[in-house]
Design an enzyme around this catalytic site. Structure first.
Site, short mmCIF file in Angstrom:
data_model
loop_
_atom_site.label_atom_id
_atom_site.label_comp_id
_atom_site.label_asym_id
_atom_site.label_seq_id
_atom_site.Cartn_x
_atom_site.Cartn_y
_atom_site.Cartn_z
N LYS A 76 0.90 -1.22 -0.03
CA LYS A 76 0.28 0.10 0.25
C LYS A 76 0.51 1.30 0.04
O LYS A 76 2.12 1.56 0.24
CB LYS A 76 -0.98 0.01 1.20
N SER A 171 -10.14 1.17 3.22
CA SER A 171 -8.41 2.15 2.03
C SER A 171 -7.80 1.76 1.89
O SER A 171 -7.30 1.97 1.01
CB SER A 171 -8.09 4.13 3.03
N SER A 195 -9.50 -0.95 7.41
CA SER A 195 -9.16 -0.10 6.77
C SER A 195 -8.95 -1.62 5.32
O SER A 195 -8.24 -2.07 4.61
CB SER A 195 -8.25 0.62 6.62
#
Length: 525
Positions: A76, A171, A195
């Site tokens: 990420k 996210s 997330s």
């Protein structure tokens, strides 16, 4: 080969059925073919091929570094990667190239993993859709699956196919989509309020949030220091355990990590669940919970019960305060953390040179999106001298009550809690953006409290909805009992036999990637 689990590919590499370079090239070609999903912000092709070459040399000498040697992974884009741009999907960090690796990234590279690239997210990881970053929204690979398309054909005729794509959740949506679309075998996400688990549920993959303090946060660009945890996304529970075994342990650069040495996480295969005590939190039966998720949740509880486990309804009485409490604590820490982006040391800097104050203001106005600015405003309000006691301090006390709810339940003998992960399956992007970001946080009702209590939790895909979309359920464990939690999750995964995503249409033109259709829908052992 790409449809197999990390463990299976590791064996294939050791037996010489495929080389790290071939594997890397297949993943790269698939990343290019699935570019429209927008899962990656940066594809580190040269780095990955160089790492594959090194890995290949080791395999030739018979010196593989372990299960991750030669395995393609993604990270990420809020984890620092040395020499590779790290943006947090924000204008504030566009062009920022960190001089060091996050500890978790370094640990993966030390094991010989191949870094395919950095994945897309909501700006600074604030969101639950992966729709708010400056690089645009991530598309859920299931939007293009045979399972969903066939159900869509039955239900509607006229709608434009492509305008109805689904969100990945957030996210860490880029990481979830990358794993779900077979472009890598594992990916790092981060989890502050769900997330990692939320996109895992929406993309039909396994999403693990380890216990707070088990995995180092050094190099993870902070959102909420007291709740952030690096998360792991894989296609099966065993793979998540393998990655956790590499990441877990003390880090002198992160004072919140545990001091005790950590043993590798190999999961026993449970055959008998009759000694297990599963708790079902009654407060999680909220009116917003979709009937389909609710019925799968009941089915899962019945599955445990029918195999002899003790399944009881338990109470987490402070659940109704958790969203509000989380909002106060989260925005307060965000306001404090975001103060470092001032245009002086790194990141974006505006052109205004009227005064230092004007430069600060313009830099932050240009660098942050509305969501981030809104949270900073909110947090600074709660931290004002006259509000501090009434908001921040009070929220800290409520946080303790929420954490104690879990302590009491686990002290009563419960081994794991079984809950939904999300309120419903993934929704189309056009639906999602109708809602205001501040009210969207209702989605996190099942995941946030776990972060406030510092507990381990994992989302495991259970079944497809009537729409042909994945629905995941969440298991929550005692603090630092991550291995027990994963063992139960592995048993559950084996029982439910979640179907593999069928992306044949997407893959039509890359038959070389899936040598035959059987491999594409290989069932995960």
């Amino acid at each position: 080969m790409l449809g197999r689990t990390l463990r299976e590919v590791s064996v294939a590499l050791k037996q010489g059925q495929i080389t790290p370079t071939e594997l890397c090239q297949r993943c790269l070609s698939l990343i290019k073919k699935t570019k429209f999903l927008n899962a990656y912000i940066t594809v580190s092709e040269e780095v990955a091929l160089k790492q594959a070459e090194e890995s290949e040399k080791r395999y030739k000498k018979g010196h593989s570094l372990g299960d991750l040697d030669g395995i393609p992974i993604a990270v990420k884009d809020n984890f620092s990667t040395s020499g590779i741009e790290t943006t947090c999907a924000s204008n504030m960090l566009k062009g920022y190239v960190p001089p060091y690796n996050a500890t978790v990234v370094q640990k993966l590279l030390d094991q010989g993993a191949l870094l395919m690239g950095k994945t897309n997210l909501d700006e600074f990881a604030m969101g639950s859709g992966s729709t708010d970053g400056i690089f645009g929204p991530v598309k859920n690979p299931w939007s293009y699956s045979k399972q969903y398309r066939e159900k869509r054909k039955q239900n509607s005729h006229s709608e434009n196919e492509d305008s109805n794509w689904l969100i990945t959740g957030g996210s860490s949506g880029g990481s979830a989509a990358a794993v779900s679309a077979f472009t890598c075998f594992a990916a790092l996400g981060s989890d502050t309020g769900g997330s990692t688990r939320n996109p895992a549920a929406h993309c039909g993959v396994v999403g693990l949030k380890p216990s707070y303090g088990l995995v180092s946060r050094h190099g993870l660009i902070p959102l909420v220091n007291s709740m952030d945890v690096p998360g792991i996304l894989t296609r099966c529970v065993d793979d998540a355990a393998t990655v956790l075994g590499v990441l877990a342990g003390h880090d002198p650069k992160d004072s919140t990590t545990i001091q005790d040495p950590v043993k590798p996480f190999t999961l026993p295969s449970l055959t008998d669940v009759s000694k297990l005590y599963i708790g079902i939190p009654k407060e999680y039966l909220t009116p917003e919970l979709s009937s389909e998720v609710q019925s799968l949740w009941s089915k899962a509880a019945n599955l445990f019960e029918s195999e002899g486990a003790k399944v009881t309804e338990v109470s987490l009485p402070h659940t109704s305060y958790s969203i509000v409490c989380y909002h106060v604590l989260c925005t307060s820490e965000v306001a404090s953390n975001m103060a470092r982006f001032d245009g002086l040391e790194y990141g974006h800097r505006c052109d205004s040179d009227v005064s230092t104050e004007a430069m600060y203001a313009a830099t932050r106005r240009e660098g942050f999106n509305d969501v981030v600015r809104g949270r900073i405003l909110s947090g600074n309000f709660f931290l004002l001298k006259e509000n501090y006691e009434n908001y921040f301090v009070k929220a800290q006390k409520v946080r303790r009550l929420i954490a104690n709810d879990f302590v009491n339940v686990f002290n009563s003998g419960v081994d794991v809690l079984l809950t939904p992960t999300t309120l419903s399956e993934a929704v189309p992007y056009t639906e999602f953006i109708k809602e205001d970001n501040r009210t969207r946080s209702a989605q996190d009702i099942f995941t946030q409290a776990v972060n406030m209590a510092g507990l381990p939790a994992v989302s495991v895909p259970m079944a497809l909805s009537s729409q042909g979309l994945p629905i995941g359920l969440q298991f929550i464990g005692r603090a630092f009992c991550d291995q027990q939690l994963l063992t139960v999750a592995k048993w559950f995964e084996k029982q439910v036999q979640f179907p593999v995503i069928q992306l044949q249409e997407l893959m039509d033109d890359c038959s070389s990637v899936f040598e035959n259709e059987k491999l594409a829908s290989v069932s995960l052992k």
